[in-house]
Structures are given as C-alpha cells and as structure tokens.
Design an enzyme around this catalytic site. Structure first.
Site, PDB file in Angstrom:
ATOM      1  N   LYS A  79      17.167  32.382 -28.931  1.00 36.00           N
ATOM      2  CA  LYS A  79      17.950  33.522 -28.754  1.00 36.00           C
ATOM      3  C   LYS A  79      18.692  33.729 -27.628  1.00 36.00           C
ATOM      4  O   LYS A  79      18.360  32.741 -26.416  1.00 36.00           O
ATOM      5  CB  LYS A  79      16.648  34.609 -28.876  1.00 36.00           C
ATOM      6  CG  LYS A  79      15.636  34.135 -27.578  1.00 36.00           C
ATOM      7  CD  LYS A  79      14.309  34.958 -27.907  1.00 36.00           C
ATOM      8  CE  LYS A  79      13.363  34.741 -26.899  1.00 36.00           C
ATOM      9  NZ  LYS A  79      12.055  35.684 -27.054  1.00 36.00           N
ATOM     10  N   TYR A 134      27.134  43.732   4.407  1.00 32.66           N
ATOM     11  CA  TYR A 134      26.929  44.994   4.122  1.00 32.66           C
ATOM     12  C   TYR A 134      25.477  45.495   4.899  1.00 32.66           C
ATOM     13  O   TYR A 134      24.663  44.707   4.715  1.00 32.66           O
ATOM     14  CB  TYR A 134      26.659  45.289   2.769  1.00 32.66           C
ATOM     15  CG  TYR A 134      27.878  45.528   2.095  1.00 32.66           C
ATOM     16  CD1 TYR A 134      29.082  46.418   2.378  1.00 32.66           C
ATOM     17  CD2 TYR A 134      28.077  44.596   0.952  1.00 32.66           C
ATOM     18  CE1 TYR A 134      30.176  46.166   1.667  1.00 32.66           C
ATOM     19  CE2 TYR A 134      29.302  44.686   0.111  1.00 32.66           C
ATOM     20  CZ  TYR A 134      30.399  45.538   0.571  1.00 32.66           C
ATOM     21  OH  TYR A 134      31.598  45.589  -0.234  1.00 32.66           O
TER      22      TYR A 134
HETATM   23  C1  LIG Z   1      11.153  34.307 -27.032  1.00 36.23           C
HETATM   24  C2  LIG Z   1       9.913  33.978 -27.950  1.00 36.23           C
HETATM   25  C3  LIG Z   1       9.382  32.760 -28.062  1.00 36.23           C
HETATM   26  C4  LIG Z   1       9.839  31.656 -27.133  1.00 36.23           C
HETATM   27  O1  LIG Z   1       9.004  32.090 -25.821  1.00 36.23           O
HETATM   28  P1  LIG Z   1       9.215  31.229 -24.751  1.00 36.23           P
HETATM   29  O2  LIG Z   1       8.158  31.644 -23.731  1.00 36.23           O
HETATM   30  O3  LIG Z   1      10.440  31.052 -23.885  1.00 36.23           O
HETATM   31  O4  LIG Z   1       8.702  29.799 -25.091  1.00 36.23           O
HETATM   32  C5  LIG Z   1       8.731  32.480 -29.238  1.00 36.23           C
HETATM   33  N1  LIG Z   1       8.126  33.258 -30.096  1.00 36.23           N
HETATM   34  C6  LIG Z   1       8.739  34.891 -29.942  1.00 36.23           C
HETATM   35  C7  LIG Z   1       8.354  35.730 -30.876  1.00 36.23           C
HETATM   36  C8  LIG Z   1       9.697  35.016 -29.085  1.00 36.23           C
HETATM   37  O5  LIG Z   1       9.924  36.393 -28.842  1.00 36.23           O
END
Ligand SMILES: *Cc1c(COP(=O)(O)O)cnc(C)c1O
Length: 344
Positions: free
Chosen positions: A33, A242
């Site tokens: 994702k 700044y």
């Molecule tokens: C993002 C996510 C993962 C992966 O999580 P990590 O902590 O990055 O390994 C797995 N399952 C769900 C439902 C997620 O939202």
C-alpha cells in the site's frame, strides 16, 4: 546532481521478505500500500513476485488497479478498504479481492459481483476496520457459504510484544473464526515476530520488507544522499537560517544541502537531526526550510560533496526519532523531487 539521490535496494526488500517468510513458515504476503511505503509498488511487487510472493495487499482499489497492471495476471491482490461505492467495475476488471468490512460492503459486493472473490476483515478490538463480533455472528453462515478467500484481522499493539492487547485480540480472532476451515491471517510485521500463535495461514508484513522497526534484523533498504550546494564560514555570534535559532559559538563551517521539508524531511526534526559523511556524524543547525537544510560540517577534514541522511549508518527509525515520529511516516513522506535509483 542538484536534488537528493534516493537509492532503493530491491534485493534487500526481497531478502527481508524471505527472512520474514522463514520466521513465519506460512504463506507470506507483501503489503505494498501507499506505493510500497513510497518505494514504488510496481517495482517492489514485481521483484517479490519473481522471488515467489503470490499475495499482495493494498489499501485502496485504485492502488490495486495500478498494481495489477504492473504484475499482470496471477498474483492475488487484496484490498483492505473492501468494496467501496463506485469501485465495482475496477474490482472486476483488475481481478481484485476486496476484504469486506461491513454488512453494507457485503451486500454491495454480493449484489454487484456475486461470483467474484472476496475476503472478510474482522474487528478484534482495534475499532478501525472490519466486522464487529455481533455483526459477524449474524452473517457468518451466509458469508461462509459464499466461500471467502480469507478471514483476516489486524493487531493494534503488535510492535510491543508485552502488550496484553496482543493475546486479547488473538483470543477474539480464535473465537470469531472457530470451526471455520478457511484461510486466516492476523499478523503484519509485528505479529509475525510475536510467534507461531499469531501466524495462522498467512502473514502480511509491510514495514519489515522496507527495513523498518519492529523488524530489527531487517536489511537496510533506503539510502538518501543530499548534495551540498555551498559551504560558508560563519563567525562567532552569527546566526544561521530562519528565526535566527542557531548562533555560532565558535568559528564554524556551515554546509547548505539541497533538500527540505518539501522533500519529506520533517521540519520538526531540525534541532535533533544528524547526517553522515564518510562515517562521521554532522548535526543539522538552524531550522529545516522548504528546500534547504544547514549542517555544521566544521568537524570534517574535507569539504563534502554530499551528506547522507539515510543509509547503513542511520535507519529510517533513527531519522523518525529526530522528529518524534515512526519510520513508516519517514518512508511514506519521502518526496517526489529526489532522483530515484533502484538497485537489484
Ligand atoms: C498496513 C497494514 C499491514 C502491514 O503492516 P506493517 O506494520 O507495515 O507490517 C498489514 N495489515 C493491515 C490491515 C494493514 O493496514
């Protein structure tokens, strides 16, 4: 080179996936994702597919459509946000598997795509996504009859192995899925490291693939080298940047480097951040600005061409700690101006 050089080690991502698969010794999916946490979902997923990954997860249907183009037919692409209004055509065309989160999504899916694959996300206590125990109890037999590909849930506190929430959610998941002979998945990276009781039939690591905590044994994946634009001598009493927040207390050499908060180098990290040059640590001085950061390089023997923010000497989690955040946010904030280079 006038912008930072971000190097992404695809072989390290594959090695991290293999290491997590070995720990879990069950089907190991890859969570890609948010464009594979900013590192390019298409490239990352292609490499993982070549290494044997058959299951990928994205957050949104749109990400799934793009990933299907990169991967072609074959691998399963599942969508955490489920079957959202307006997504039916894309889910069908790209052969995506939505993880249905509610009765409403279930009805939408069965009405629009009665013979199309789906999974079910259950809420075991995080109260973010998934069907609640009572909702699930009422729909369970109807759903199981339709043959979901997966029953999954997500742990809220898996980065802390001692947190009582882990066992509590595991027990809730057991309870909700008891007597069902369908594939189950509870663990992301943190859960994978909690042990076999959390692995079920599939684990779903994300951050661990990309070199972040809580997978402390991960191979580093990203390197970020930022070019030096100019170096100046600053006399005692002169200020830098700044707000005049830094004043030289000794004659200093200050390097101005070509990245800033518009490149994901969060302004809040300013007072604590460090970079590296040939193994030597150099501190950020003054405020992080939009395109520029000023660094005290007085201690270096030679004028550097570039300074390194991320790499073998400094992980995404260390950089995150400068800004009071987590490695996930550093990775997914990395900006669009860098030159990106993927090594195999
Ligand atoms: C993002 C996510 C993962 C992966 O999580 P990590 O902590 O990055 O390994 C797995 N399952 C769900 C439902 C997620 O939202």
């Amino acid at each position: 080179m006038s912008t930072g050089l971000l190097t992404i080690d695809l072989a390290a991502i594959v090695a991290n996936w293999q290491a997590l698969a070995k720990i879990a010794s069950v089907e190991t999916a890859a969570v890609v994702k948010a464009n594979a946490y900013g590192l390019d979902a298409g490239r990352v997923a292609q490499h993982l597919a070549n290494a044997g990954a058959r299951q990928f997860f994205v957050a949104a249907t749109e990400e799934g459509v793009a990933l299907r183009q990169a991967l072609g037919d074959g691998p399963v692409i599942s969508v955490f946000s489920g079957h959202m209004e307006g997504d039916t055509q894309s889910i069908a065309d790209a052969s995506l598997t939505p993880m249905l989160n509610s009765a409403q999504q279930m009805q939408r899916h069965f009405a629009a795509l009665p013979n199309h694959s789906f999974g079910i996300q259950l809420d075991t206590g995080m109260n973010r996504l998934g069907m609640e125990p009572a909702e699930w109890a009422g729909l369970r037999s109807e759903i199981i009859e339709k043959g979901p590909t997966l029953l999954m849930s997500h742990l809220a506190c898996a980065d802390d192995p001692d947190h009582p929430m882990n066992a509590q959610q595991n027990a809730a998941f057991e309870d909700m899925t008891q007597g069902v002979s369908l594939p189950r998945s509870l663990a992301a990276t943190g859960g994978t490291l909690l042990g076999a009781a959390y692995h079920y039939d599939m684990v779903r690591p994300g951050i661990g693939l990309y070199g972040g905590e809580p997978f402390g044994a991960a191979h580093p994946v990203v390197t970020l080298d930022i070019p030096v634009i100019q170096i100046r001598d600053v006399a005692v009493g002169e200020t830098v940047g700044y707000g005049n927040v830094w004043t030289a207390t000794r004659p200093s050499k200050i390097a101005t480097i070509a990245a800033g908060y518009a490149d994901g180098l969060i302004r809040a990290m300013g007072p604590n951040a460090k970079l590296h040059s040939d193994g030597m640590e150099v501190p950020v001085v003054g405020r992080v600005s939009m395109d520029l950061i000023t660094v005290d390089v007085t201690a270096l023997p030679d004028a550097p061409q570039s300074l390194q923010l991320l790499g073998a000497q400094q992980s995404v989690d260390e950089v995150a700690s400068f800004a009071g955040t987590i490695g996930y946010e550093i990775l997914t904030s990395l900006g669009t101006r860098y030159q990106k280079h993927w090594t195999e």
